[in-house]
Enzyme design. Sequence first.
Site, mmCIF file in Angstrom:
data_model
loop_
_atom_site.group_PDB
_atom_site.id
_atom_site.type_symbol
_atom_site.label_atom_id
_atom_site.label_comp_id
_atom_site.label_asym_id
_atom_site.label_seq_id
_atom_site.Cartn_x
_atom_site.Cartn_y
_atom_site.Cartn_z
ATOM 1 N N ALA A 8 0.840 -1.185 0.000
ATOM 2 C CA ALA A 8 0.000 0.000 0.000
ATOM 3 C C ALA A 8 0.887 1.251 0.000
ATOM 4 O O ALA A 8 1.907 1.250 -0.632
ATOM 5 C CB ALA A 8 -0.938 -0.038 1.195
ATOM 6 N N CYS A 9 0.486 2.305 0.686
ATOM 7 C CA CYS A 9 1.222 3.558 0.875
ATOM 8 C C CYS A 9 0.699 4.691 -0.006
ATOM 9 O O CYS A 9 0.204 4.463 -1.104
ATOM 10 C CB CYS A 9 2.721 3.408 0.667
ATOM 11 S SG CYS A 9 3.464 2.051 1.611
ATOM 12 N N THR A 10 0.828 5.924 0.499
ATOM 13 C CA THR A 10 0.448 7.137 -0.211
ATOM 14 C C THR A 10 1.632 8.091 -0.168
ATOM 15 O O THR A 10 2.234 8.281 0.888
ATOM 16 C CB THR A 10 -0.775 7.801 0.449
ATOM 17 O OG1 THR A 10 -1.843 6.844 0.554
ATOM 18 C CG2 THR A 10 -1.241 9.002 -0.347
#
Length: 474
Positions: A8-10
């Site tokens: 995931a991650c932003t």
Amino acid sequence: MARTTHCACTSVLVGKAATIDGSILIARTEDNSSACAPKRFTVMPARSKHETFVSANNGFTMKLEGARLRHTSTPEADPAEGNYEEAGINEAGVAMSATESTYANERALACDPLVEEGGLAEDALVSIVLPFIRTAREGVRRVGEIVAAHGSAESNSILFADADEAWYLELATGHHWAAQRIPDDAYAVCANRISIQEIDFGSDDFMTSEGIREFVDANRLNPCPGTFDFRRIFGTYTQQDVHYNAPRVWFGQRLFTPEAVQQPEDLDLPFIRRANRLIGVDDVAQLLSSHFEGTAFDPLGSDGDERSRTRYRAVSLSRTQEGHILQIRPGLPPERAHVHWVALATTAFSPFVPFFANASAAHPAWESVATRPDASSAYWLLRTLGMLAESRWPQTARDVDDWLKACRQKAHAFVADTDRACEGLEGKALTEVLTSANHAFMEEMLADARTLAQNLMMAAAEDSRLSFDMDANL
């Protein structure tokens, strides 16, 4: 070998002319498939010994030669399946964040598959790149050279910054990639999709893998002849993108460019954006801590209904393990221009704590290797605080928001006070003062977090359903 991936991650990148103080900012949340995958924050020392790096994740092997620079780092508490250092600033003033998991489409991967065993993966990236580079461009080139030699095990996006530039690098397939310099007056928000759009091969603001145009032409991968839109050629346009990825980009652009009329399910939101104001560290922290507040899509909110509140994947999740904002500040001596802001555990409930990167060690509580709840660990204290806050959010939201606001005020005061205290210092003396100042402020943040956790626990006990009122003595 079963491989571990952080899926995931932003990410957020902001150019120096787009920030309130002229800083360059690169930032990201680190999410895991598990809610409890503890991280630690530490300083990796400079080293000169030649070594061979071997990944515990997929067997990737590489000889590491030459001096290694000291750098800040956020590795796993348990490195059994890989270090996953994730982010840091080295003593040359280069910041790196790796990685934001990205996905290429089936057509491109069929022509150039990922090298899953022995290829470069997230667990190794910071460890074998950040200690060896002195500019952001050099970081992009080093990753490209490693991928050319070993292949990439994953589609990943990587952020670099130095005093002059911010770069966003996307590893798409086993051997092909593209990188773009973020314009000084712009920002970008990225969320698990290939983001780079039209590539100008004649511009110094782009770098790509060797032979990428020939590869695309030979395999007829370009759906829009006459252009070279990296997202259209290599990226995905799926239902997962609609519900999991695009809404986070939409929300980030909604915060920074609210006048743009956009929809959360738009898969063609622009990569490069200009904000309607100058952006600060707190603005980036707000985005990395967000769960779609003020919309019908907030899982903790009261707007909308149950369906709308669970429709889209928020930025900050229970399985967010840490967030970071890597700040390269202008107009200061290089030895004290670099600040690594770190928030352990779920960023919605944890403060971003500033750490001057020119330090020899972090606070022991932040460096804790405890893999299960432990009172001496900053990660576990903040994880516990987040659980107490979320479990009774309508009752705790005000207290948590007030605490985070106070933390932000203290953090900015700490940075300003430390800058003044360090004027005229250099070399070892400066490093010692910054190390001591960092330690003292981290201790203050721990004390404040403990107090809030105690208050939330006591309030929850009073709110128990196992109670019955009759008179003052019963």
